[in-house]
Write an enzyme that holds these catalytic residues in place. Sequence first.
Site, PDB file in Angstrom:
ATOM      1  N   ASP A 199     -52.082 -16.445  -8.444  1.00  0.00           N
ATOM      2  CA  ASP A 199     -53.148 -17.354  -8.007  1.00  0.00           C
ATOM      3  C   ASP A 199     -52.625 -18.780  -7.850  1.00  0.00           C
ATOM      4  OD1 ASP A 199     -55.680 -18.038  -7.220  1.00  0.00           O
ATOM      5  OD2 ASP A 199     -56.563 -18.026  -9.222  1.00  0.00           O
TER       6      ASP A 199
ATOM      7  N   HIS B  69     -49.537 -19.504   0.961  1.00  0.00           N
ATOM      8  CA  HIS B  69     -49.316 -18.051   0.914  1.00  0.00           C
ATOM      9  C   HIS B  69     -47.889 -17.720   1.326  1.00  0.00           C
ATOM     10  CE1 HIS B  69     -53.481 -17.611   0.066  1.00  0.00           C
ATOM     11  NE2 HIS B  69     -53.905 -17.907   1.267  1.00  0.00           N
TER      12      HIS B  69
ATOM     13  N   ARG C 254     -63.099 -14.598   2.786  1.00  0.00           N
ATOM     14  CA  ARG C 254     -62.504 -15.900   3.125  1.00  0.00           C
ATOM     15  C   ARG C 254     -62.572 -16.129   4.638  1.00  0.00           C
ATOM     16  NH1 ARG C 254     -57.432 -17.159  -0.907  1.00  0.00           N
ATOM     17  NH2 ARG C 254     -58.572 -16.697  -2.822  1.00  0.00           N
TER      18      ARG C 254
ATOM     19  N   LEU D  32     -37.765   0.223 -10.806  1.00  0.00           N
ATOM     20  CA  LEU D  32     -39.092  -0.385 -10.934  1.00  0.00           C
ATOM     21  C   LEU D  32     -40.097   0.190  -9.930  1.00  0.00           C
ATOM     22  CD1 LEU D  32     -40.814  -2.901 -12.009  1.00  0.00           C
ATOM     23  CD2 LEU D  32     -39.947  -4.103 -10.002  1.00  0.00           C
TER      24      LEU D  32
ATOM     25  N   ARG E 139     -51.778 -14.481 -15.515  1.00  0.00           N
ATOM     26  CA  ARG E 139     -52.473 -15.123 -14.392  1.00  0.00           C
ATOM     27  C   ARG E 139     -51.956 -16.546 -14.254  1.00  0.00           C
ATOM     28  NH1 ARG E 139     -58.551 -14.751 -12.106  1.00  0.00           N
ATOM     29  NH2 ARG E 139     -58.194 -16.050 -10.279  1.00  0.00           N
TER      30      ARG E 139
ATOM     31  N   ARG F 196     -59.831 -16.155 -15.883  1.00  0.00           N
ATOM     32  CA  ARG F 196     -60.720 -15.032 -15.612  1.00  0.00           C
ATOM     33  C   ARG F 196     -59.935 -13.854 -15.047  1.00  0.00           C
ATOM     34  NH1 ARG F 196     -62.639 -19.248 -12.264  1.00  0.00           N
ATOM     35  NH2 ARG F 196     -61.756 -19.159 -10.174  1.00  0.00           N
TER      36      ARG F 196
HETATM   37  C1  IPE Z   1     -57.813 -13.248  -7.421  1.00  0.00           C
HETATM   38  O1  IPE Z   1     -57.673 -14.560  -7.005  1.00  0.00           O
HETATM   39  C2  IPE Z   1     -57.322 -12.314  -6.376  1.00  0.00           C
HETATM   40  C3  IPE Z   1     -55.887 -12.374  -6.111  1.00  0.00           C
HETATM   41  C4  IPE Z   1     -55.006 -13.080  -6.752  1.00  0.00           C
HETATM   42  C5  IPE Z   1     -55.449 -11.555  -5.033  1.00  0.00           C
HETATM   43  P1  IPE Z   1     -58.882 -15.379  -6.363  1.00  0.00           P
HETATM   44  O2  IPE Z   1     -58.398 -16.734  -6.116  1.00  0.00           O
HETATM   45  O3  IPE Z   1     -59.444 -14.634  -5.215  1.00  0.00           O
HETATM   46  O4  IPE Z   1     -59.944 -15.340  -7.549  1.00  0.00           O
HETATM   47  P2  IPE Z   1     -61.206 -16.251  -7.847  1.00  0.00           P
HETATM   48  O5  IPE Z   1     -62.087 -16.184  -6.650  1.00  0.00           O
HETATM   49  O6  IPE Z   1     -60.711 -17.629  -8.102  1.00  0.00           O
HETATM   50  O7  IPE Z   1     -61.816 -15.654  -9.065  1.00  0.00           O
HETATM   51  C1  IPE Z   2     -53.855 -16.493  -4.493  1.00  0.00           C
HETATM   52  O1  IPE Z   2     -53.951 -17.838  -4.161  1.00  0.00           O
HETATM   53  C2  IPE Z   2     -53.607 -15.610  -3.298  1.00  0.00           C
HETATM   54  C3  IPE Z   2     -54.774 -14.806  -2.886  1.00  0.00           C
HETATM   55  C4  IPE Z   2     -55.890 -14.724  -3.517  1.00  0.00           C
HETATM   56  C5  IPE Z   2     -54.615 -14.035  -1.661  1.00  0.00           C
HETATM   57  P1  IPE Z   2     -55.311 -18.474  -3.663  1.00  0.00           P
HETATM   58  O2  IPE Z   2     -55.380 -18.353  -2.186  1.00  0.00           O
HETATM   59  O3  IPE Z   2     -56.458 -17.900  -4.397  1.00  0.00           O
HETATM   60  O4  IPE Z   2     -55.098 -19.998  -4.050  1.00  0.00           O
HETATM   61  P2  IPE Z   2     -56.155 -20.962  -4.716  1.00  0.00           P
HETATM   62  O5  IPE Z   2     -56.679 -20.280  -5.951  1.00  0.00           O
HETATM   63  O6  IPE Z   2     -57.227 -21.203  -3.722  1.00  0.00           O
HETATM   64  O7  IPE Z   2     -55.379 -22.183  -5.050  1.00  0.00           O
HETATM   65 MG    MG Z   3     -57.365 -18.381  -6.114  1.00  0.00          MG
END
Ligand code: IPE
Ligand code: IPE
Ligand code: MG
Length: 246
Positions: free
Chosen positions: A22, A39, A73, A133, A190, A196
């Site tokens: 994340d 990303h 999204r 792995l 995480r 969470r």
């Molecule tokens: C969780 O991250 C999903 C992935 C890492 C793929 P999100 O960024 O989507 O989670 P929330 O919305 O903050 O809970």
């Molecule tokens: C995690 O990073 C990747 C995915 C959920 C695909 P985010 O895109 O959720 O990045 P933040 O949480 O918005 O910074």
């Molecule tokens: Mg996120």
Amino acid sequence: MESLKDQLIREKLPRHVAVIMDGNGRWAQKKGNSRIFGHQHGVTAVREVTEAAAELGIGYLTLYAFSTENWSRPKREVDALMSLLVSTISSETKTLLKNNVKLNTIGCRECLPPNVLKKLEDAENKTSQNTGLTLTLALSYSSRWEIVDAAKRIAGDVKAGKINIDEINDEVFSKYLTTYDMPDPELMIRTSGELRISNFLLWQLAYTELYFTEVLWPDYRKEDFYEALLDYQRRERRFGKISQQI
Ligand code: IPE
Ligand code: IPE
Ligand code: MG
């Protein structure tokens, strides 16, 4: 000073580590770039952690790459994530083969665009004989989806007379989940400071050690992974018992 890697007790490594990757969006925005840039840079961290896990001889690494909820999204971001997935799999398959890594996916396969699914299946087939792995990507995955799906299939098997209701227990239920052939994770990491689970492996995390770090995913490196493993090794896992029984 011993390196973090050298401080690890090899006999006490987890067999299965799960990661919620994340913070890509925030990482990019801090740099004044679009979320998609984040990303793209997240791929480096995937490479690092996969390599570190493979080197240490960890059996299973499960990465949460795209949740069911992530379909909501903006379309631009979803499309970019899907094409990044395709290009990354294309470019990384060689490395997976070299490092004896077996690629696996969990989640709603039919929910993925056909070209993405095709790429994944190709890579899964090419790496299926690898014995090192097991790298599992959770894609279009949500744990509630998985549990409901398992419940439906159990109900179907009961109806078809393949299984009796009395036979359903923890162990049987686990076999209907997408992770049927993996041990539960001993450690879940995480990144990005969020505290969470976001619909990830709810059943499987029942007794998992949870580790949270402020590091944003594109900055995550091997040393960060070793730090999490060291923290895990300092913990006492009691499974409901008392210290003296461990
Ligand atoms: C969780 O991250 C999903 C992935 C890492 C793929 P999100 O960024 O989507 O989670 P929330 O919305 O903050 O809970
Ligand atoms: C995690 O990073 C990747 C995915 C959920 C695909 P985010 O895109 O959720 O990045 P933040 O949480 O918005 O910074
Ligand atoms: Mg996120």
